[in-house]
Scaffold this motif. Structure first.
Motif, PDB file in Angstrom:
ATOM      1  N   UNK A 181     -24.388   5.283  -2.342  1.00 44.29           N
ATOM      2  CA  UNK A 181     -23.305   4.440  -2.854  1.00 44.29           C
ATOM      3  C   UNK A 181     -21.930   5.072  -2.704  1.00 44.29           C
ATOM      4  N   UNK A 182     -20.957   4.230  -2.434  1.00 42.99           N
ATOM      5  CA  UNK A 182     -19.576   4.712  -2.381  1.00 42.99           C
ATOM      6  C   UNK A 182     -19.163   5.298  -3.720  1.00 42.99           C
ATOM      7  N   UNK A 217     -22.482  -6.697   1.913  1.00 47.59           N
ATOM      8  CA  UNK A 217     -22.516  -5.575   0.971  1.00 47.59           C
ATOM      9  C   UNK A 217     -21.314  -4.657   1.167  1.00 47.59           C
ATOM     10  N   UNK A 218     -20.877  -4.485   2.406  1.00 52.15           N
ATOM     11  CA  UNK A 218     -19.695  -3.669   2.675  1.00 52.15           C
ATOM     12  C   UNK A 218     -18.466  -4.312   2.044  1.00 52.15           C
ATOM     13  N   UNK A 219     -18.350  -5.645   2.186  1.00 56.41           N
ATOM     14  CA  UNK A 219     -17.224  -6.347   1.558  1.00 56.41           C
ATOM     15  C   UNK A 219     -17.267  -6.183   0.043  1.00 56.41           C
ATOM     16  N   UNK A 220     -18.440  -6.347  -0.540  1.00 61.38           N
ATOM     17  CA  UNK A 220     -18.588  -6.232  -1.994  1.00 61.38           C
ATOM     18  C   UNK A 220     -18.261  -4.818  -2.470  1.00 61.38           C
ATOM     19  N   UNK A 280     -16.158  -2.762  -1.035  1.00 63.62           N
ATOM     20  CA  UNK A 280     -14.709  -2.623  -0.991  1.00 63.62           C
ATOM     21  C   UNK A 280     -14.042  -3.239  -2.204  1.00 63.62           C
ATOM     22  N   UNK A 281     -14.561  -4.384  -2.643  1.00 60.29           N
ATOM     23  CA  UNK A 281     -14.019  -5.029  -3.840  1.00 60.29           C
ATOM     24  C   UNK A 281     -14.206  -4.145  -5.064  1.00 60.29           C
ATOM     25  N   UNK A 282     -15.384  -3.546  -5.204  1.00 58.06           N
ATOM     26  CA  UNK A 282     -15.669  -2.677  -6.350  1.00 58.06           C
ATOM     27  C   UNK A 282     -14.757  -1.454  -6.351  1.00 58.06           C
ATOM     28  N   UNK A 283     -14.567  -0.856  -5.186  1.00 58.11           N
ATOM     29  CA  UNK A 283     -13.687   0.310  -5.096  1.00 58.11           C
ATOM     30  C   UNK A 283     -12.252  -0.086  -5.412  1.00 58.11           C
ATOM     31  N   UNK A 284     -11.837  -1.257  -4.930  1.00 54.40           N
ATOM     32  CA  UNK A 284     -10.477  -1.726  -5.201  1.00 54.40           C
ATOM     33  C   UNK A 284     -10.211  -1.922  -6.677  1.00 54.40           C
ATOM     34  N   UNK A 285     -11.186  -2.441  -7.396  1.00 54.40           N
ATOM     35  CA  UNK A 285     -11.006  -2.633  -8.840  1.00 54.40           C
ATOM     36  C   UNK A 285     -10.870  -1.307  -9.566  1.00 54.40           C
ATOM     37  N   UNK A 286     -11.649  -0.322  -9.145  1.00 51.01           N
ATOM     38  CA  UNK A 286     -11.528   0.995  -9.770  1.00 51.01           C
ATOM     39  C   UNK A 286     -10.158   1.594  -9.479  1.00 51.01           C
ATOM     40  N   UNK A 287      -9.661   1.416  -8.262  1.00 54.28           N
ATOM     41  CA  UNK A 287      -8.350   1.957  -7.907  1.00 54.28           C
ATOM     42  C   UNK A 287      -7.256   1.367  -8.784  1.00 54.28           C
ATOM     43  N   UNK A 288      -7.366   0.105  -9.132  1.00 51.35           N
ATOM     44  CA  UNK A 288      -6.350  -0.531  -9.976  1.00 51.35           C
ATOM     45  C   UNK A 288      -6.260   0.118 -11.348  1.00 51.35           C
ATOM     46  N   UNK A 289      -7.378   0.645 -11.832  1.00 47.45           N
ATOM     47  CA  UNK A 289      -7.366   1.283 -13.156  1.00 47.45           C
ATOM     48  C   UNK A 289      -6.531   2.552 -13.175  1.00 47.45           C
ATOM     49  N   UNK A 290      -6.190   3.077 -12.019  1.00 43.44           N
ATOM     50  CA  UNK A 290      -5.344   4.273 -11.984  1.00 43.44           C
ATOM     51  C   UNK A 290      -3.888   3.927 -12.296  1.00 43.44           C
ATOM     52  N   UNK A 291      -3.563   2.647 -12.305  1.00 40.67           N
ATOM     53  CA  UNK A 291      -2.177   2.218 -12.523  1.00 40.67           C
ATOM     54  C   UNK A 291      -2.129   1.293 -13.739  1.00 40.67           C
TER      55      UNK A 291
END
Length: 559
Positions: A345-346, A44-47, A49-60
């Motif tokens: 939730x993160x 769940x921690x890995x998952x 991190x993946x979700x947060x990473x995808x959101x971060x990409x939307x900033x660019x």
């Protein structure tokens, strides 16, 4: 003659592991099958991190994702080169390799692309002149030049602040990038913004993240990397290095080979001493002391609690303080045994909440009224409170025991319904027994979020009695606590007939994950009802455990 092994390729995660423990890196590269299995919570921690990473990409916006998996290295390197040559404003998961190290960079942002978003976030302003930009740093740190054609290296983390290990993570990436001829202007940590308040709908990537400029600290680390890599490569070319266990087994990360390296320890290893510092553990191991039983009676560096642990282990019997009944004498009936289950939730799921805010979705409440026990009196609890099987489980020598519970089964915020239900069940008189300060923290969060209930919640807080802090930790000790006063360790030691082993959910992390899958996932109605049943059994076991522990403590002094 010592066998020479082929040196495996390193990555940023392997480099980090090598800094933590050489043996761990060797095992990761040569004997990965010896790793502990990845459990539901770790996945769940890995998952997350993946979700947060995808959101971060939307900033660019306009960024190019290098989407080849990690095992398709050559293809990922080629895709990265093409995206750079095409002038992509940002690259996600870009691949670079140098000196035997492969890194996949979370975000590589070209200077001049989306710079306003990033500069504002790190507290800097820019002005352009020719082929360079002047950047004025926040805090009066002066001005430096940013060269067009260079990049900001951005590492995305699910945490809400910088950690020491994040600097070395960025440092190995910058080292590889510059070896590949990619100019790095800034090394930035992009982490979740603790002050971000979710509104509704999709998350706002401009508000959800904060930036921390780690460029200076990364620059200080760069000169060390060549020698560190050389040491790791030399070590990996040989046999498994000898490493004693110690604090590095769990700091900064719990090693995935923890189980392998800790096998063969004595029955009561010194690793189970509570609140031990790194120095004490290392000192004991250097002196060849592996068992708590072997610690000399007057060993100078032990705390009072550690001496107590040594005593009960050596004597093989528990200890209860002489004043324990006096402490318990302050309790006022009826006694309420309270436990919450929460999600945190993160990325927030309820409006008005921030990352990692603990949101209670469930409580269990056992109520003990003074008088004859259910078992001895023959009186059964009300049918609408407990079924026959549950009634049999909660007979208590201290009085009549009943049970109340609350579980929110909808995807909406549970707190507006939970608070009044909780206040009604708790009444206005009697001690409220909890295990650790967690419930008090949750109550404080509820009072802050719903000020209309603040006065009533504060009155509840004034009735709390922390069984772990006030009784178990200070006035009891048992060899089978295993260095921990967690209820999962204490219960089987003091109440061996009761445990969590028969439950489908046996810890709080799993409870949260199962709740999320039932409420927000794609579980069928049958699966949802099974999860809700399991959640009720688990949370109810927590409060019943406190009842039984209180019984056991009383029994220890009056029998």
């Amino acid at each position: 003659m010592q066998e020479t092994r082929r040196t495996p390729r390193l990555s940023k995660s392997r480099f980090q592991l090598g800094l933590q423990c050489a043996k761990g890196l060797w095992l990761k590269c040569h004997r990965p099958e010896l790793a502990d299995p990845i459990d539901e919570s770790q996945q769940a921690i890995f998952d997350q991190g993946t979700e947060v990473g995808r959101l971060a990409q939307r900033r660019f916006p306009g960024g190019v994702l290098i989407d080849e998996p990690y095992y398709e290295t050559a293809s990922a390197l080629e895709s990265t080169a093409r995206a750079l040559e095409a002038g992509a404003p940002a690259l996600f998961e870009a691949a670079f390799e140098a000196d035997g190290v492969l890194v996949r960079v979370d975000i590589l942002n070209r200077v001049g692309s989306q710079k306003a978003y990033v500069d504002e976030a790190v507290g800097a302003t820019t002005s352009s002149s020719g082929g360079t930009e002047a950047i004025s740093l926040a805090g009066g740190e002066g001005e430096r030049r940013r060269v067009a054609g260079t990049f900001d290296l951005v590492e995305v983390k699910s945490s809400t602040k910088r950690k020491e290990e994040h600097v070395t993570d960025l440092a190995i990436q910058r080292y590889v990038l510059e070896k590949c001829g990619v100019g790095v202007d800034r090394a930035l940590l992009m982490h979740l913004n603790h002050h971000y308040i979710y509104q509704s709908g999709e998350h706002d990537p401009l508000q959800a993240f904060a930036f921390d400029d780690a460029t200076e600290d990364v620059s200080l680390w760069l000169p060390e990397i060549p020698s560190r890599l050389a040491q790791m490569c030399e070590m990996l070319a040989g046999e498994m290095p000898e490493m004693t266990i110690g604090r590095h087994c769990s700091h900064p990360y719990v090693c995935s080979f923890h189980g392998f390296c800790h096998q063969g320890l004595p029955e009561y290893p010194v690793t189970e001493l509570p609140r031990k510092g790194r120095d004490l553990l290392d000192q004991l191991i250097r002196e060849g002391i592996w068992s708590i039983k072997d610690i000399p009676e007057h060993y100078e560096d032990l705390t009072k609690t550690q001496r107590r642990v040594r005593r009960v282990v050596v004597e093989g019997r528990p200890w209860f303080s002489e004043t324990i009944l006096e402490i318990l004498g302050g309790l006022r009936y009826p006694l309420y045994f309270l436990d919450f289950e929460t999600l945190h939730p993160a990325l927030p799921v309820y409006a008005g909440t921030h990352p990692y805010l603990q949101i209670p979705f469930q409580f269990s409440l056992h109520v003990l009224e003074r008088g004859e026990s259910v078992a001895s009196s023959g009186t059964e609890p009300d049918d609408d409170i407990l079924d026959e099987e549950a009634s049999a489980k909660i007979s208590c020598s201290l009085g009549r025991l009943t049970h109340h519970e609350f579980l929110w089964e909808e995807p909406t915020d549970p707190r507006p319904a939970l608070i009044p239900a909780l206040l009604d069940a708790l009444g206005t008189e009697g001690s409220i027994i909890v295990y650790t300060h967690f419930e008090n923290t949750i109550l404080r969060y509820l009072a802050e979020a719903y000020p209309q209930y603040a006065e009533q919640i504060e009155a509840v807080q004034g009735r709390l009695f922390d069984l772990e802090k006030e009784v178990i930790r200070e006035h009891t000790m048992h060899p089978e606590y295993r260095g921990s006063t967690s209820i999962k360790h204490v219960l089987p030691a003091l109440v061996p007939e009761l445990s969590y082993d028969d439950l489908a959910i046996d810890n709080g992390d799993v409870a949260t994950l199962r709740y999320v899958s039932a409420v927000f996932g794609e579980a069928s109605e049958g699966e949802r009802q099974k999860i809700f049943k399991d959640l009720k059994e688990y949370c109810g076991r927590d409060t019943l455990a406190m009842v039984r522990l209180l019984e056991a403590v009383y029994r220890s002094k009056i029998t």
